[in-house]
Design a protein around this motif. Structure first.
Motif, PDB file in Angstrom:
ATOM      1  N   ARG A 126     -13.001   4.886  13.779  1.00 25.66           N
ATOM      2  CA  ARG A 126     -11.665   4.363  14.062  1.00 25.66           C
ATOM      3  C   ARG A 126     -10.790   5.361  14.809  1.00 25.66           C
ATOM      4  NH1 ARG A 126      -8.884   4.212   7.982  1.00 25.66           N
ATOM      5  NH2 ARG A 126      -6.881   4.637   8.924  1.00 25.66           N
ATOM      6  N   LEU A 147       0.869  -1.186   0.000  1.00 25.41           N
ATOM      7  CA  LEU A 147       0.000   0.000   0.000  1.00 25.41           C
ATOM      8  C   LEU A 147       0.894   1.220   0.000  1.00 25.41           C
ATOM      9  CD1 LEU A 147      -2.601   1.695   0.474  1.00 25.41           C
ATOM     10  CD2 LEU A 147      -2.310   1.295   2.913  1.00 25.41           C
ATOM     11  N   GLU A 170      -1.481  10.058  -0.837  1.00 24.58           N
ATOM     12  CA  GLU A 170      -1.937  11.355  -0.326  1.00 24.58           C
ATOM     13  C   GLU A 170      -0.928  12.024   0.612  1.00 24.58           C
ATOM     14  OE1 GLU A 170      -3.629   8.567   0.032  1.00 24.58           O
ATOM     15  OE2 GLU A 170      -3.844   8.090   2.161  1.00 24.58           O
ATOM     16  N   ARG A 184      -1.856   3.539  -4.305  1.00 26.84           N
ATOM     17  CA  ARG A 184      -3.281   3.838  -4.112  1.00 26.84           C
ATOM     18  C   ARG A 184      -3.497   5.284  -4.521  1.00 26.84           C
ATOM     19  NH1 ARG A 184      -5.783   3.602   1.782  1.00 26.84           N
ATOM     20  NH2 ARG A 184      -4.698   5.561   2.013  1.00 26.84           N
ATOM     21  N   ARG A 237     -15.151  11.932   0.130  1.00 18.75           N
ATOM     22  CA  ARG A 237     -13.722  11.672   0.200  1.00 18.75           C
ATOM     23  C   ARG A 237     -13.309  10.656  -0.868  1.00 18.75           C
ATOM     24  NH1 ARG A 237     -12.583   7.301   5.083  1.00 18.75           N
ATOM     25  NH2 ARG A 237     -10.777   6.909   3.780  1.00 18.75           N
ATOM     26  N   GLY A 288      -8.854  -3.210   3.133  1.00 20.19           N
ATOM     27  CA  GLY A 288      -8.394  -2.186   4.078  1.00 20.19           C
ATOM     28  C   GLY A 288      -9.118  -2.402   5.388  1.00 20.19           C
ATOM     29  N   SER A 289      -8.480  -3.135   6.286  1.00 15.56           N
ATOM     30  CA  SER A 289      -9.221  -3.532   7.487  1.00 15.56           C
ATOM     31  C   SER A 289      -9.489  -2.356   8.425  1.00 15.56           C
ATOM     32  CB  SER A 289      -8.468  -4.643   8.226  1.00 15.56           C
ATOM     33  OG  SER A 289      -7.161  -4.225   8.533  1.00 15.56           O
ATOM     34  N   ASN A 290      -8.731  -1.268   8.303  1.00 18.56           N
ATOM     35  CA  ASN A 290      -8.981  -0.140   9.211  1.00 18.56           C
ATOM     36  C   ASN A 290     -10.356   0.461   8.953  1.00 18.56           C
ATOM     37  OD1 ASN A 290      -6.311  -0.573   9.803  1.00 18.56           O
ATOM     38  ND2 ASN A 290      -5.555   1.163   8.615  1.00 18.56           N
ATOM     39  N   MET A 344      -9.438  -1.206  -3.381  1.00 17.55           N
ATOM     40  CA  MET A 344      -9.476  -1.443  -1.943  1.00 17.55           C
ATOM     41  C   MET A 344     -10.861  -2.000  -1.644  1.00 17.55           C
ATOM     42  SD  MET A 344      -6.762  -0.022  -0.187  1.00 17.55           S
ATOM     43  CE  MET A 344      -7.344   0.337   1.450  1.00 17.55           C
TER      44      MET A 344
HETATM   45  C1  PEP Z   1      -7.498   0.905   5.610  1.00 14.37           C
HETATM   46  O1  PEP Z   1      -8.502   1.596   5.641  1.00 14.37           O
HETATM   47  O2  PEP Z   1      -7.409  -0.208   6.157  1.00 14.37           O
HETATM   48  C2  PEP Z   1      -6.290   1.376   4.915  1.00 14.37           C
HETATM   49  C3  PEP Z   1      -5.271   0.576   4.748  1.00 14.37           C
HETATM   50  O3  PEP Z   1      -6.252   2.659   4.467  1.00 14.37           O
HETATM   51  P1  PEP Z   1      -6.080   3.925   5.408  1.00 14.37           P
HETATM   52  O4  PEP Z   1      -5.615   3.451   6.760  1.00 14.37           O
HETATM   53  O5  PEP Z   1      -5.105   4.797   4.701  1.00 14.37           O
HETATM   54  O6  PEP Z   1      -7.451   4.489   5.430  1.00 14.37           O
END
Ligand code: PEP
Ligand code: MG
Length: 751
Positions: free
Chosen positions: A641, A470, A474, A508, A534, A628-630, A605
């Motif tokens: 988060r 990744l 940005e 990305r 976004r 993207g687990s976050n 993603m």
């Molecule tokens: C996510 O969302 O898991 C990710 C990898 O992207 P970011 O943390 O940049 O949102």
């Protein structure tokens, strides 16, 4: 009558200066000062409060009952005076008594005064008192009068030390200087460190505020600004071209020539201040603006401006050298209220162990740069600078946001054990760097790093990672003041690919919007920025930005494989629209007869849950999927988060999340589409074990985690894990973490 606007503060400043330098004890001089201010401001009351042991004490008044002096006290936040101190902001009210904060003190006799204007008295950026005027009538104080009061308050700050010096019958309290203490803040970058405090810059305290000769002060300002510009040019000439330091310094150079800022500086000199006092005066305004700005990007710009003002102050006071240029102790822990990213880059990395900030937030530029440099950082350590001194020993547990200052033997001992354990582990991980991550039964797992700045790239070699799973483009845009054009972007991406040296890099496209604001994009206040306008939503609505970026990527990847993916795709149609833009750019490029990428792979993603139910339509269109687990976790569980109160509330090791991931991975596998995961989860060994157990063979993580995850994989026997995990997906528990940990323990997996 608008007294200050007509006479200007100059006359009063001179008068104050004469009183302060003149004969008499401190009290009698303060009494003369409040009289002079009251007369000049045409106010019936003028009072000065100074902070003494965390309370505001009335130290002089014209107009209120003189008996109240040294008796009336207010806590921070109490009454209007306490409010001014707490918010470090001026307040002007024509009807003060109807304000909810008005706190009437009978001993002062202030009930007859209706209007009130007060300003904080600041020294080196800290509130040390409050200056107030009051009028019987409902008076509207003009902006110029408020500004004049702020200037007067600066000069008054010079009196504070003398005014508060303890008298013989009230001896000073014993200093608490050498007591150990612990403070909690917000983790901005994890890690452990031990070292000695180095205050970022012994704050420049302005000694002389009132100008003797305004023309001389203007010339000093000219000279200071010239020196400042030269210094920045000097720094620029030594920075590597194209890297982040250069871009940051270019922003500084732009600020150093900013007309608005320079005009305000000279205007402040015109009011009768010395050049350095004028800088401080403008800084007070900047800070007041900063406290009101909620926009993360603008706040950062204002911090950069503050950094610049500090540099100018140092030129004017002849103290050009900051801690960064002096020889640091072997193990320096830098402490600052806040810091610009350029300032951090000035320090000798080899001696820098950690950074502690009184302010500082995860989105701050200094935090972004520190993360890339792998320096542990804790922010929001309010009041730390007041409680420490240079050379104090300190232990930093940035994993848990804890700072231990002047620790006792037991704390030090436990911490040192932890540190040496960590060091031994790191050495062990490093010794496996060249080895592939293969499980005991022979399954190969690809380990990649997440990156976003050029300074991240050496981590590829240092960790022995397979590639960059990744690349958050940005970040490059966020540390700049203006939109990079196609050539600049292409050069930058080209450097990333060159440094990756054949290892795959997944770029990305811009994930901006929400709280990641670029100054050159108009800002929209979304109520829920994470779910707002976004990433791909913005990119598809304003396709020029995305097309420029895609063009730059194609150009940069000539002769290389180009991997591109789009963030925050919620529906197949969005992916199709983004891919159509890529196709347009590829077609355009091929007409130019320029060298092209050797291969282009395009992916998405998967971080918005809705996409998981469109896989049959999506998978035939993509070359790869990156989970993207976050963001996925925050949308799956409707749990912000960034909200510390929710952190840890929902677990990625829950039946819901694991089943979701297993299904996505299965479907991708069945369709023959590469799938990986690039959120924080991949960097924690037990999570990584579960991800591999449910079928992932490609994960991407923060570089610091690669070593421990590799060692975990090498100790793992996959078939029993897969078998064990079938018992977890339908569990009614909120988390199966304990069961996975127990499995690891029983099977000897290195977690
Ligand atoms: C996510 O969302 O898991 C990710 C990898 O992207 P970011 O943390 O940049 O949102
Ligand atoms: Mg994301």
């Amino acid at each position: 009558m608008n007294a200050m606007a007509t006479s200007g503060p100059r006359v009063l400043l001179r008068r104050l200066h004469d009183v302060m330098a003149g004969p008499g004890d401190v009290q009698s001089r303060l009494d003369q000062i409040v009289r002079a201010i009251a007369a000049n401001m045409v106010a019936e009351v003028c009072s000065v409060y100074f902070m003494r042991e965390d309370v505001l004490e009335l130290v002089a008044t014209e107009g209120l009952n003189p008996e109240a002096v040294h008796k009336t006290t207010l806590n921070m936040g109490e009454g209007l005076v306490g409010l001014i101190a707490q918010q470090a902001r001026a307040v002007a009210l024509s009807d003060a008594q109807s304000h909810p904060n008005f706190a009437y003190r009978p001993e002062t006799g202030e009930e007859v005064y209706h209007s009130l204007m007060g300003v904080p008295i600041l020294r080196a950026g800290r509130v040390i008192g409050v200056l107030v005027v009051q009028n019987r009538t409902m008076r509207d104080y003009a902006d110029e009068e408020v500004e004049a009061m702020q200037t007067i308050a600066m000069v008054l700050a010079e009196m504070a030390d003398a005014a508060l010096r303890p008298t013989a019958d009230a001896p000073a309290p014993a200093p608490a200087a050498d007591l150990p203490f612990r403070m909690s803040g917000l983790t901005l970058n994890e890690g452990l460190a031990r070292g000695v405090i180095v205050p970022h810059e012994p704050l420049v305290v302005v000694e002389h505020h009132v100008a003797q000769n305004i023309e001389v002060e203007k010339r000093r300002m000219d000279q200071g600004l010239d020196e400042l510009r030269l210094q920045i040019d000097g720094l620029l000439s030594t920075a590597t071209p194209g890297g982040e330091p250069t871009e940051i310094l270019q922003t500084y150079r732009m600020f150093a020539n900013d007309r608005g800022w320079i005009t305000r500086l000279y205007e402040a000199v015109e009011t009768g201040l010395t050049a350095e006092a004028a800088v401080e005066r403008v800084q007070v305004d900047t800070r007041a603006r900063m406290s009101q700005v909620t926009d993360a990007f603008l706040r950062e710009r204002l911090h950069d401006l503050e950094d610049l003002a500090n540099r100018l102050l140092r030129h004017l006071t002849g103290r050009v050298v900051t801690a960064a240029f002096e020889t640091l102790p072997e193990d320096a822990i830098i402490v600052a209220r806040n810091m610009g990213p350029a300032e951090l880059l000035e320090y000798d990395r080899s001696r820098l162990r950690a950074l502690l900030l009184e302010e500082g937030t995860p989105a701050s530029h200094v935090a972004i740069v520190a993360r890339a440099l792998q320096i542990p950082v804790i922010g929001l350590l309010d009041g730390l600078l007041d409680r420490i001194g240079p050379g104090d020993t300190v232990l930093v547990d940035a994993d848990n946001g804890q700072v231990f200052v002047r620790p006792g033997d037991d704390v030090r001992h436990a911490f040192e054990q932890n540190l040496s354990l960590r060091a031994a582990q790191e050495a062990e991980y490093a010794s496996h760097r060249e080895e592939p991550a293969v499980t005991r039964d022979g399954t190969r797992v690809r380990l990649n790093i997440n990156a976003g700045l050029l300074v991240d790239l050496p981590q590829l070699d240092e960790t022995g990672a397979d590639g960059i799973g990744l690349y958050r483009t940005e970040l490059h845009f966020m540390v700049r003041a203006s939109l990079p054009n196609i050539t600049t972007q292409a050069e930058f991406y080209g450097r990333v690919l060159t440094q990756a040296n054949g290892r795959p890099v997944v770029f990305r496209t811009l994930d901006v919007g929400g709280d990641k604001v670029l100054p050159y994009l108009r800002r929209y206040d979304d109520e829920n920025p994470a779910m707002g306008w976004r990433a791909i939503r913005l990119a598809l609505d304003r396709p020029v930005l995305l097309r420029m970026q895609l063009r730059a990527l194609i150009k940069a990847a000539a002769g290389h494989e180009l991997n591109v993916m789009f963030p925050m795709i919620a529906e197949v149609a969005e992916f199709a629209a983004a891919k159509a833009l890529l196709d347009l750019e590829v077609a355009r490029w091929s007409r130019l007869d320029e060298p092209s990428p050797s291969r282009i792979r395009v992916g998405t993603m998967l971080e918005v849950p809705s996409l998981a139910w469109q896989l049959p339509a999506l998978l035939p269109m993509v070359d790869f999927v990156s989970i993207g687990s976050n963001d996925l976790m925050q949308f799956l569980f409707a749990s912000d988060r960034g909200n510390p109160r929710l952190s840890g509330r929902y677990d990625v090791l829950s039946p819901a999340a694991l089943s979701f991931l297993r299904d996505v991975v299965r479907r991708c596998d069945a369709a023959g589409v590469a799938v990986s995961l690039c959120g924080e989860a991949a960097g924690h060994p037990v999570e990584a074990m579960a991800l591999i157990g449910l079928g992932l063979r490609d994960i991407s993580m923060t570089p610091a985690a690669v070593g421990r995850v590799r060692v975990m994989i090498q100790s793992l026997d996959l078939p029993p894990l897969r078998q064990f995990m079938t018992t977890l997906y339908d569990s009614p528990s909120r988390s199966v973490r304990d069961r996975l940990l127990a499995f690891a323990e029983e099977k000897g997996v290195a977690i």
